[in-house]
Design an enzyme around this catalytic site. Structure first.
Site, PDB file in Angstrom:
ATOM      1  N   LYS A  49      -5.629  -0.785   0.508  1.00  0.00           N
ATOM      2  CA  LYS A  49      -4.291  -0.943  -0.076  1.00  0.00           C
ATOM      3  C   LYS A  49      -3.876  -2.404  -0.074  1.00  0.00           C
ATOM      4  O   LYS A  49      -3.269  -2.895  -1.034  1.00  0.00           O
ATOM      5  CB  LYS A  49      -3.277  -0.083   0.698  1.00  0.00           C
ATOM      6  CG  LYS A  49      -3.438   1.408   0.419  1.00  0.00           C
ATOM      7  CD  LYS A  49      -2.682   2.272   1.424  1.00  0.00           C
ATOM      8  CE  LYS A  49      -3.065   3.744   1.237  1.00  0.00           C
ATOM      9  NZ  LYS A  49      -2.512   4.617   2.281  1.00  0.00           N
ATOM     10  N   GLN A  93       1.205   4.830   7.434  1.00  0.00           N
ATOM     11  CA  GLN A  93      -0.118   5.420   7.253  1.00  0.00           C
ATOM     12  C   GLN A  93      -0.266   6.671   8.120  1.00  0.00           C
ATOM     13  O   GLN A  93       0.027   6.652   9.314  1.00  0.00           O
ATOM     14  CB  GLN A  93      -1.197   4.387   7.594  1.00  0.00           C
ATOM     15  CG  GLN A  93      -2.615   4.862   7.355  1.00  0.00           C
ATOM     16  CD  GLN A  93      -2.934   5.132   5.884  1.00  0.00           C
ATOM     17  OE1 GLN A  93      -2.374   4.500   4.995  1.00  0.00           O
ATOM     18  NE2 GLN A  93      -3.804   6.093   5.631  1.00  0.00           N
ATOM     19  N   ASP A 116       5.550   6.453  -0.920  1.00  0.00           N
ATOM     20  CA  ASP A 116       4.645   7.600  -0.832  1.00  0.00           C
ATOM     21  C   ASP A 116       5.291   8.867  -1.418  1.00  0.00           C
ATOM     22  O   ASP A 116       4.616   9.866  -1.623  1.00  0.00           O
ATOM     23  CB  ASP A 116       4.306   7.891   0.640  1.00  0.00           C
ATOM     24  CG  ASP A 116       2.986   7.293   1.075  1.00  0.00           C
ATOM     25  OD1 ASP A 116       2.060   7.232   0.246  1.00  0.00           O
ATOM     26  OD2 ASP A 116       2.885   6.893   2.253  1.00  0.00           O
TER      27      ASP A 116
HETATM   28  N1  GUN Z   1      -3.268   9.007   4.707  1.00  0.00           N
HETATM   29  C1  GUN Z   1      -4.101   9.561   3.808  1.00  0.00           C
HETATM   30  N2  GUN Z   1      -3.555   9.508   2.570  1.00  0.00           N
HETATM   31  C2  GUN Z   1      -2.345   8.915   2.709  1.00  0.00           C
HETATM   32  C3  GUN Z   1      -1.310   8.567   1.793  1.00  0.00           C
HETATM   33  O1  GUN Z   1      -1.380   8.811   0.600  1.00  0.00           O
HETATM   34  N3  GUN Z   1      -0.220   7.970   2.346  1.00  0.00           N
HETATM   35  C4  GUN Z   1      -0.116   7.703   3.648  1.00  0.00           C
HETATM   36  N4  GUN Z   1       0.991   7.132   4.084  1.00  0.00           N
HETATM   37  N5  GUN Z   1      -1.055   8.003   4.532  1.00  0.00           N
HETATM   38  C5  GUN Z   1      -2.166   8.605   4.057  1.00  0.00           C
END
Ligand code: GUN
Length: 280
Positions: A49, A93, A116
């Site tokens: 990311k 996360q 998100d």
């Molecule tokens: N962990 C796995 N996929 C995601 C996601 O799309 N967002 C977040 N915040 N954590 C994750």
């Protein structure tokens, strides 16, 4: 032979547009990432990311916390980021380390910075059909279908997996687009009879080889959202790719299908948050 839905190529094209749009803002957007603990997969995701953001001219600030961080300390950090004028989007996360409850943390996020789309307000707006942010993986699936001109309206869409992250919000988005949606899960009976009717079959169950060729309607679009890590460390989806490839009309590879689209949709949400906060 199915046409491959090339998420990596489409994501590269979309990222170019995001980069141009981010550069047009008075100041570059900023994503704050909260990473608690040392989960190896999370470390890889967060690095990805950060790299995506850098490529698109989006600033990031990653707050790394020890696995022993308390619920209270996390809430204080979220509150600080909510108030920070320099922060446009916040991503906590998941999964959080054992002993922490993610729900109060996600509910404490400012809905305006919830890139998100996990906050109840944003989930509610999505359910009402008036979303502010789009949940990243479901939005990525729709972008991919649209890019290959795969029609949704009036088509039978079947989703395997009712998770809050993928299955349920995807069912809402496909319903809003006038698809006829069936949401299946581990208790669904006679699954193959249902999947064989689907024009669009999305698997987000996290079970390798769940989708076999006999479950697929000839010519259907098959989208594999899952990322399962095999004993040999290789990434596989839910779909028996070699067998289904000869039955389906369209098929996503894993990796290189939905994954890059999910990441791109996060960038789009950060851009949206930045515009929202700057009124432009
Ligand atoms: N962990 C796995 N996929 C995601 C996601 O799309 N967002 C977040 N915040 N954590 C994750």
């Amino acid at each position: 032979m199915a046409v491959r839905l090339d998420g990596a190529a489409l994501a590269a094209k979309l990222k170019e547009r995001i980069r141009r749009e981010a550069a047009a803002l008075p100041t570059p957007p900023m994503l704050a990432v909260v990473l608690a603990g040392e989960d190896p997969a999370s470390l890889v995701y967060v690095r990805g990311k950060e790299r995506d953001c850098a490529e698109c001219g989006i600033r990031t600030r990653t707050h790394r916390l020890p696995a022993e961080v308390s619920q209270e300390e996390l809430l204080v950090l979220v509150d600080t980021l909510n108030r920070d004028e320099d922060v446009d989007g916040i991503l906590v996360q998941l999964p959080l380390p054992m002993g922490l409850d993610s729900r109060p943390i996600l509910h404490a996020l400012s809905p305006e910075k919830d890139v998100d789309c996990f906050h109840p307000l944003n989930a509610g707006l999505l359910a009402l059909g008036e979303p502010r942010f789009l949940p990243c993986t479901p939005a990525g699936v729709l972008e991919l279908l649209d890019a290959y001109a795969i029609p949704i309206q009036g088509r039978r869409c079947l989703i395997l997996g009712r998770s809050l992250l993928v299955g349920r919000p995807l069912a809402q988005l496909l319903t809003t687009r006038n698809g006829t949606v069936t949401l299946c899960h581990s208790k669904t009976q006679d699954l193959p009879a249902l999947t064989r009717q689907a024009d669009i079959l999305v698997s987000a169950a996290g079970r390798p080889d769940l989708v076999t060729a006999d479950m697929v309607k000839p010519g259907a679009a098959v989208v594999d959202v899952a990322m399962n890590r095999g004993a040999d460390g290789r990434l596989t989806g839910d779909v028996d790719f070699p067998a289904v490839e000869s039955v389906a009309g369209f098929l996503t590879p894993v990796p290189g299908g939905v994954g890059p689209m999910t990441r791109t949709c996060l960038l789009q949400n950060v851009l949206r948050a930045a515009r929202f906060r700057r009124n432009c």
